[in-house]
Design a protein around this motif. Structure first.
Motif, PDB file in Angstrom:
ATOM      1  N   GLN A   1       0.817  -1.221   0.000  1.00 15.78           N
ATOM      2  CA  GLN A   1       0.000   0.000   0.000  1.00 15.78           C
ATOM      3  C   GLN A   1       0.851   1.272   0.000  1.00 15.78           C
TER       4      GLN A   1
ATOM      5  N   SER B   1      -1.456   6.067 -13.229  1.00 18.68           N
ATOM      6  CA  SER B   1      -1.373   5.240 -12.039  1.00 18.68           C
ATOM      7  C   SER B   1      -2.352   4.082 -12.187  1.00 18.68           C
ATOM      8  N   SER B   2      -1.888   2.869 -11.934  1.00 24.03           N
ATOM      9  CA  SER B   2      -2.731   1.682 -12.040  1.00 24.03           C
ATOM     10  C   SER B   2      -2.566   0.857 -10.772  1.00 24.03           C
ATOM     11  N   GLY B   3      -3.587   0.088 -10.443  1.00 24.05           N
ATOM     12  CA  GLY B   3      -3.569  -0.689  -9.216  1.00 24.05           C
ATOM     13  C   GLY B   3      -4.442  -0.038  -8.152  1.00 24.05           C
ATOM     14  N   GLY B   4      -4.548  -0.694  -7.014  1.00 25.54           N
ATOM     15  CA  GLY B   4      -5.412  -0.188  -5.953  1.00 25.54           C
ATOM     16  C   GLY B   4      -4.663   0.562  -4.868  1.00 25.54           C
ATOM     17  N   VAL B   5      -3.630   1.325  -5.239  1.00 25.96           N
ATOM     18  CA  VAL B   5      -2.824   2.054  -4.253  1.00 25.96           C
ATOM     19  C   VAL B   5      -3.205   3.528  -4.311  1.00 25.96           C
ATOM     20  N   MET B   6      -3.483   4.102  -3.160  1.00 24.64           N
ATOM     21  CA  MET B   6      -3.767   5.537  -3.056  1.00 24.64           C
ATOM     22  C   MET B   6      -2.467   6.259  -2.703  1.00 24.64           C
TER      23      MET B   6
ATOM     24  N   ASP C   1       1.717  -3.951  -5.627  1.00 29.75           N
ATOM     25  CA  ASP C   1       0.330  -3.539  -5.371  1.00 29.75           C
ATOM     26  C   ASP C   1      -0.143  -2.477  -6.344  1.00 29.75           C
ATOM     27  N   GLY C   2       0.768  -1.669  -6.869  1.00 31.49           N
ATOM     28  CA  GLY C   2       0.385  -0.593  -7.780  1.00 31.49           C
ATOM     29  C   GLY C   2       1.567  -0.151  -8.615  1.00 31.49           C
TER      30      GLY C   2
END
Length: 441
Positions: free
Chosen positions: A201, A236-241, A218-219
């Motif tokens: 993350q 930006s790709s993936g589920g990272v904020m 993760d991203g």
């Protein structure tokens, strides 16, 4: 793409190494793999190697009608292909999600950034313009395809030369390279992509991820920038904020990496142009390093031939005297022979027992041959007598005379008998020799 799945043990090992700031290839977290650029024999063809990831780029052009809404601008077309040759997980003839994402990112990086002057590609407004096509083929996949593809694409575009054109009225003339020098494309800047992988993350960050690192990330954050520190595109790709500070840190790292890669590209283009002008060897075959022992060459050294005779005499005098030479062979036991330098070959000499056996064989063969000749003469004499005794039958009719002659089969029988006799005599001689050898001590 169906990526090769990693086991839980491998995933834990990779994540544990990333937590300890270690990578499988020995790099640091912010290190970029070595970039190698090699050009083909034709303009607009190059191969870019990013570590073990290899991408082939080829640029071509043709005259086509322009788009109706942009009659004075040329057309740019980009195509990226993933084949099973690059990785077994790539499926041929199928638009995978990864392929669609890579193609869109390449178009945003090279077309939307306006790095190429499309108006300079116009030949006749509203009628003919140049269409520039860039084909990218992934030869080997070891992670971070987008960075290698962006470098290969911009290098191929900078290296490409289109044919020169002249317009006289409505007539358009395209000149061959032998008639006029080809014209390079008008390129304003060089956008280059730099990828960042995030783990847990966004806690850990790696630059230029490898294939195994991409499997556990993760991203992913991709930033396209030129050497003037102008951001051309960001994705930006993936589920990272990500927070603002992380993006700013990545942009600063991108500026440093882009400046280094741009300098490398310019040097490679200058070296290739210099070699082509000097008439040296160029192309993919010349760029392959010699990694074999047989490929190394020894420098020619001059040989001094003065005082050769004196040196030869000194070597002869200092050398050891020759060993004792025996004129005749020494036979220690019967059936042996001695050979060597200065000694005659004694293998051809026969012993006394062998000589006696050879003489006996010759005598027996002569006797058998004499008997065979005698039998043949007797057979021929009997055949002559039979011929004399045979009657000749004549028909009583006056119209034609018929002579009946019966075939003789006797010669074949006599020959068969002689062959059997010869075989019997040879067998007898062979048995005699065997008995003598067994009786000998």
């Amino acid at each position: 793409m169906k990526a090769t799945p990693l086991s839980n043990c491998e995933r834990r090992f990779l994540l544990r190494a990333i937590e300890e700031r270690k990578r499988l290839d020995g790099r640091q977290c912010y290190d970029y793999r070595n970039v190698r650029i090699s050009f083909g024999a034709d303009y607009g063809c190059c191969i870019v190697e990013l570590g073990k990831t290899r991408v082939l780029a080829q640029v071509s052009c043709e005259l086509v009608p322009p788009k109706p809404n942009r009659p004075t601008e040329g057309i740019l077309f980009f195509n990226l292909e993933l084949s099973p040759m690059a990785a077994p997980g790539f499926e041929p003839g199928r638009q995978s999600e990864l392929l669609v994402r890579l193609n869109r990112l390449i178009e945003r990086c090279l077309r939307n950034s306006k790095c190429i002057d499309t108006e300079s590609l116009c030949v006749v407004a509203g009628e003919k313009v140049w269409q520039i096509r860039l084909d990218l083929h992934v030869l080997n996949h070891d992670g971070n395809i987008i960075d290698a593809a962006s470098i290969a694409g911009i290098v191929a575009l900078c290296h490409f030369r289109r044919p020169d054109v002249s317009v006289q009225g409505e007539e358009v003339t395209v000149y061959a390279p032998e008639e006029r020098d080809p014209v390079p494309l008008s390129i304003h800047h060089m956008p280059i992509c730099v990828s960042f992988a995030f783990f847990q993350q966004g806690t850990y960050l790696l630059v230029d991820p490898s294939e195994r690192e991409e499997c556990v990330m993760d991203g992913l954050l991709v930033i396209a920038m030129n050497k003037h520190r102008e951001i051309c595109t960001i994705q930006s790709s993936g589920g990272v904020m990500l927070v603002k500070d992380q993006v700013l840190r990545c942009s600063k790292i991108t500026a440093v990496k882009v400046a280094e890669i741009t300098e490398l590209i310019q040097k490679a283009l200058e070296n290739d142009q210099k070699v082509r002008k000097e008439g040296g060897k160029f192309g993919f075959a010349e760029s392959i390093p010699n990694q074999k022992i047989t490929a190394f060459k020894m420098e020619s050294a001059a040989v001094d031939t003065n005082n050769v005779e004196e040196q030869a005499e000194e070597i002869i005098t200092k050398a050891d005297p020759p060993s004792e030479v025996f004129a005749k062979p020494i036979l220690h036991t019967p059936g042996t022979a001695q050979i060597g330098e200065g000694i005659e070959n004694s293998w051809g000499e026969l012993e006394e027992s062998e000589r006696e056996e050879a003489a006996e064989e010759e005598a027996e063969n002569e006797a058998a041959a004499f008997e065979c000749q005698k039998m043949e003469t007797e057979d021929t004499s009997t055949m002559g007598e039979n011929k004399k005794a045979e009657p000749i039958l004549l028909s009583d009719s006056e119209e034609e005379e018929v002579v009946v002659l019966e075939p003789q089969v006797l010669p074949k029988k006599t020959r068969a008998q002689t062959n059997l006799k010869q075989e019997n005599t040879s067998k007898k001689t062979f048995n005699k020799r065997r008995k003598k050898k067994r009786a000998a001590p």
